[in-house]
Structure formats: C-alpha cells, structure tokens
Design an enzyme around this catalytic site. Structure first.
Site, PDB file in Angstrom:
ATOM      1  N   GLY A 174       0.305  -4.564  10.171  1.00 13.15           N
ATOM      2  CA  GLY A 174       1.549  -4.211   9.512  1.00 13.15           C
ATOM      3  C   GLY A 174       1.616  -2.708   9.327  1.00 13.15           C
ATOM      4  N   CYS A 200      -0.785   0.689   6.138  1.00 16.13           N
ATOM      5  CA  CYS A 200      -1.138  -0.209   7.238  1.00 16.13           C
ATOM      6  C   CYS A 200      -2.092  -1.286   6.739  1.00 16.13           C
ATOM      7  CB  CYS A 200      -1.840   0.543   8.378  1.00 16.13           C
ATOM      8  SG  CYS A 200      -0.837   1.744   9.232  1.00 16.13           S
ATOM      9  N   ASP A 201      -2.025  -2.433   7.375  1.00 16.61           N
ATOM     10  CA  ASP A 201      -3.022  -3.468   7.104  1.00 16.61           C
ATOM     11  C   ASP A 201      -3.151  -4.357   8.334  1.00 16.61           C
ATOM     12  OD1 ASP A 201      -4.630  -4.520   4.611  1.00 16.61           O
ATOM     13  OD2 ASP A 201      -4.022  -6.261   5.791  1.00 16.61           O
ATOM     14  N   SER A 202      -4.381  -4.745   8.631  1.00 15.14           N
ATOM     15  CA  SER A 202      -4.643  -5.589   9.800  1.00 15.14           C
ATOM     16  C   SER A 202      -5.234  -6.919   9.383  1.00 15.14           C
ATOM     17  CB  SER A 202      -5.606  -4.883  10.761  1.00 15.14           C
ATOM     18  OG  SER A 202      -5.046  -3.690  11.263  1.00 15.14           O
ATOM     19  N   LYS A 208       0.832  -1.209   0.000  1.00 13.77           N
ATOM     20  CA  LYS A 208       0.000   0.000   0.000  1.00 13.77           C
ATOM     21  C   LYS A 208       0.868   1.261   0.000  1.00 13.77           C
ATOM     22  CE  LYS A 208      -4.043  -1.936   2.393  1.00 13.77           C
ATOM     23  NZ  LYS A 208      -4.875  -1.858   3.624  1.00 13.77           N
TER      24      LYS A 208
END
Length: 199
Positions: free
Chosen positions: A106, A69-71, A52
């Site tokens: 992340g 960000c990524d969850s 991203k």
C-alpha cells in the site's frame, strides 16, 4: 526543493528512494499494526499505509510530501505480515516453498501544502523456490525473515529462495518506484523535481 518524509522505519524503502534520487527524511509513525484488521491482504496494506502517512502529517513541515507504505503477503488465503517468532518464520517457509503468493504494498502520498492525497495498492506475484529444511533453518537463523512481511526479502539473503516474480520488483522490496512517480504526478509534483545530487 520539497521536503520528502517517509513514514516508515524500513531501511529497504529508504534505499529505494535514495536510488530513485530522493533524499527522504524518516519519521516513524508509531502506528500499532497488530491492532489493524482487514478482510484481505490488499485492503490491509492500503489501510496501514494510509494510517502511517496520516499519523505523521500533523508534525510535518508545511511544504512536505509524506509517504506511508506497508507490505503484506497474501498466500493460500492467509494474510501474512511479519512473523512473530523464528518458529513461525520456519513454519511459513515450509508452507510457502514451491508455491506462489501475492505481495501487496500500500502507498499513501499526502501533500501537506494542499491537503491532497494519492493512494494505490500494488500487487506483485512471487513464485517461491523449494529450499531444504536445512536452508530454511539457516535463513531463519540470520534473523532477516523476522523483520519483513511474508518472512522473506528479495533484495537480501531471501532472494536466493525466490524463483521469479510477475510484476514490479521494487514493489516486493517495499515501495513501487514507478507507482510513486504516478502518485506524485496526481499531486502535480514531477518526480524529477525531487532529485537530489549525491543522495
């Protein structure tokens, strides 16, 4: 003041940044998360965060800091992103209730001015309460769990069904603010230098 870009459409992440004093511009990356695969939830969260941020960087101003960000929720050996349907969200909640999972977020912070990068995956253990079938149905009907990793939020209606956590609360919301401070420090940018008045 440096331009700060959030490479995520998440309103929760933008709120966290605002609460931390950072006025972020949102630029959605366009990364197709469904085609990215990894062997475990932590690796997937880190990979997606990096994709991203790096997708947005080429169009960012020269002074920009870009945060991706990524969850992803790891539960019972499975990797759980956003549920694809109300039926899937319902089935997940029936499986998760009374159990515990690990929410991985992340973080990838890129400095357009120097080309430097700082990355970290943060893990928070989440203990789920045991909502009834009726409560699960009512929660899914709100639509909230369909838009978030693991089919739950801790800062919305879903918070009533979280019995407790071990780790950083903001990480579960979608962005670990203490970790962001550390990532900024690695890039020689004090978090306080990004504070805006009236964010």
């Amino acid at each position: 003041m440096r331009t700060f870009i959030l490479a995520s459409a998440s309103p929760a992440r933008r709120r966290l940044l605002a609460q931390a004093g950072i006025a972020a511009q949102v630029v959605v990356s366009g990364v197709d998360e469904s085609v990215v695969q990894a062997g475990d939830a932590a690796t997937l969260a880190g990979t997606l965060a990096g994709l991203k941020a790096r997708a947005v960087l080429p169009s960012a101003p020269a002074d920009a800091l870009v945060l991706g960000c990524d969850s992803v929720l790891g539960f019972d050996g499975e990797i759980l992103g956003k549920p694809g349907s109300a039926a899937e969200a319902t089935a997940r909640w029936k499986a998760m209730r009374g159990g515990s999972g690990v929410l991985f977020t992340g973080h990838c912070l890129l400095d357009a001015a120097t080309g430097a990068a700082a990355e970290e995956v943060v893990a928070t253990t989440v203990h789920f309460a045991s909502p009834s079938d009726e409560e699960i149905a009512a929660y899914v009907a709100t639509g909230e769990p369909l838009e978030v990793a693991g089919a739950f939020t801790i800062d919305g209606r879903g918070g009533a069904f979280v019995a407790g956590i071990e780790g950083d609360h903001t990480n579960v919301v979608g962005l670990s603010v203490p970790t962001l401070r550390l990532l900024l420090a690695r890039l020689d940018v004090p978090l306080v230098s990004l504070w805006s008045i009236g964010v």
